[in-house]
Design a protein around this motif. Structure first.
Motif, PDB file in Angstrom:
ATOM      1  N   THR A   4     117.820  27.984  21.536  1.00 12.81           N
ATOM      2  CA  THR A   4     118.117  26.481  21.765  1.00 12.81           C
ATOM      3  C   THR A   4     119.678  26.425  21.897  1.00 12.81           C
ATOM      4  OG1 THR A   4     116.413  26.026  20.193  1.00 12.81           O
ATOM      5  CG2 THR A   4     118.038  24.349  20.709  1.00 12.81           C
ATOM      6  N   ILE A   5     119.954  25.627  23.091  1.00 10.90           N
ATOM      7  CA  ILE A   5     121.086  25.429  23.594  1.00 10.90           C
ATOM      8  C   ILE A   5     121.476  23.924  23.745  1.00 10.90           C
ATOM      9  CG2 ILE A   5     122.612  25.598  25.524  1.00 10.90           C
ATOM     10  CD1 ILE A   5     121.148  28.508  26.023  1.00 10.90           C
ATOM     11  N   ALA A   6     122.456  23.402  23.127  1.00  8.67           N
ATOM     12  CA  ALA A   6     122.662  21.897  23.282  1.00  8.67           C
ATOM     13  C   ALA A   6     123.899  21.458  24.212  1.00  8.67           C
ATOM     14  CB  ALA A   6     123.256  21.504  21.849  1.00  8.67           C
ATOM     15  N   GLY A  28     113.403  31.690  28.720  1.00  4.45           N
ATOM     16  CA  GLY A  28     112.604  30.942  27.633  1.00  4.45           C
ATOM     17  C   GLY A  28     113.471  29.991  26.872  1.00  4.45           C
ATOM     18  N   CYS A  29     114.638  30.081  27.012  1.00  9.57           N
ATOM     19  CA  CYS A  29     115.627  29.258  26.233  1.00  9.57           C
ATOM     20  C   CYS A  29     115.182  27.515  26.034  1.00  9.57           C
ATOM     21  CB  CYS A  29     117.029  29.471  26.395  1.00  9.57           C
ATOM     22  SG  CYS A  29     117.701  28.633  27.826  1.00  9.57           S
ATOM     23  N   ARG A  30     115.328  26.639  25.310  1.00 12.21           N
ATOM     24  CA  ARG A  30     115.417  25.362  25.339  1.00 12.21           C
ATOM     25  C   ARG A  30     116.483  24.810  25.425  1.00 12.21           C
ATOM     26  NH1 ARG A  30     114.453  21.089  20.985  1.00 12.21           N
ATOM     27  NH2 ARG A  30     115.400  22.710  19.582  1.00 12.21           N
ATOM     28  N   ILE A  31     116.711  23.857  26.330  1.00 14.51           N
ATOM     29  CA  ILE A  31     117.988  23.123  26.450  1.00 14.51           C
ATOM     30  C   ILE A  31     117.816  21.565  26.113  1.00 14.51           C
ATOM     31  CG2 ILE A  31     119.831  22.273  28.198  1.00 14.51           C
ATOM     32  CD1 ILE A  31     119.386  25.363  28.153  1.00 14.51           C
ATOM     33  N   VAL A  32     118.586  21.032  25.318  1.00 13.61           N
ATOM     34  CA  VAL A  32     118.617  20.001  24.611  1.00 13.61           C
ATOM     35  C   VAL A  32     119.836  19.217  25.073  1.00 13.61           C
ATOM     36  CG1 VAL A  32     118.455  18.475  22.698  1.00 13.61           C
ATOM     37  CG2 VAL A  32     117.337  20.840  22.679  1.00 13.61           C
ATOM     38  N   GLY A  67     119.155  24.180  14.755  1.00 15.68           N
ATOM     39  CA  GLY A  67     118.893  25.327  15.164  1.00 15.68           C
ATOM     40  C   GLY A  67     119.437  25.994  16.303  1.00 15.68           C
ATOM     41  N   ALA A  68     120.422  24.972  17.062  1.00 13.16           N
ATOM     42  CA  ALA A  68     120.979  25.494  18.406  1.00 13.16           C
ATOM     43  C   ALA A  68     121.877  26.619  18.227  1.00 13.16           C
ATOM     44  CB  ALA A  68     121.981  24.341  19.085  1.00 13.16           C
ATOM     45  N   GLY A  69     121.891  27.694  19.137  1.00 17.42           N
ATOM     46  CA  GLY A  69     122.914  28.682  19.111  1.00 17.42           C
ATOM     47  C   GLY A  69     124.145  28.695  19.775  1.00 17.42           C
ATOM     48  N   LEU A  70     124.037  27.788  20.949  1.00 18.84           N
ATOM     49  CA  LEU A  70     125.330  27.509  21.568  1.00 18.84           C
ATOM     50  C   LEU A  70     125.414  25.856  21.887  1.00 18.84           C
ATOM     51  CD1 LEU A  70     124.620  29.902  24.700  1.00 18.84           C
ATOM     52  CD2 LEU A  70     126.684  30.104  22.740  1.00 18.84           C
TER      53      LEU A  70
END
Length: 175
Positions: A4-6, A28-32, A67-70
């Motif tokens: 997950t990347i914000a 497969g990452c999720r961008i928010v 849960g964002a990693g970046l």
């Protein structure tokens, strides 16, 4: 690696650059994308304020998305000489940070003078070009290059370079 990347902006020119590169770097990452405060003026003036806005956005985005990693912060500014500047900051959940810079180019003198007096660049460019909401698509760079290089294009280089220490952490360890 990063699921997950914000992104500290809902502006499509900014968030699409992060999305395009992170989906390639981390399949497969999720961008928010979310609006967060920059903590600086609406139109940052100078490198220091522009970098601070990018860092503030990156940190706020990371904190806001569970849960964002970046977290990414992208901030455009105008330097004291009337050039457009842009900065990308990225922070990770484990505390690592990186900052990179994009292109720097001279704004038309009348546009630069208005931005340096505190007017936000996007609306000024809309007024002089007869467009609306240009900061969400072409941006100043796209208007001034007749679409050869758009605002989303402009953000891709510094976003990619901001990822370097996260793609190769073994090379970026302190000696």
């Amino acid at each position: 690696m990063f699921h997950t990347i914000a992104v500290g902006s809902t502006n499509p020119a900014k968030s699409s650059a992060v999305r395009a590169l992170c989906e390639r770097a981390f399949p497969g990452c999720r961008i928010v994308a979310l609006e967060v405060p920059s903590g600086v003026s609406e139109q940052p003036i100078g490198a220091e304020q522009t970098a601070e806005g990018a860092r503030n956005r990156a940190r706020a985005a990371l904190t806001a998305v569970e849960g964002a990693g970046l977290g990414f912060g992208l901030e455009g500014g105008v330097d004291e000489d009337g050039h457009l500047i842009n900065c990308v900051a990225v922070v990770s959940a484990d505390g690592r940070e990186n900052q990179t810079w994009g292109v720097r180019f001279p704004l038309p003198p009348s546009v630069a003078a208005r931005a340096l007096k505190g007017e936000e660049l996007g609306p000024v460019m809309d007024e002089v070009s007869g467009r609306s909401e240009s900061k969400k698509s072409l941006g100043a760079v796209g208007i001034l290059t007749n679409g050869l290089f758009t605002r989303a294009d402009m953000w891709q280089g510094p976003v990619a370079c901001a990822l370097m220490p996260f793609l190769h952490p073994e090379l970026y360890r302190a000696p």
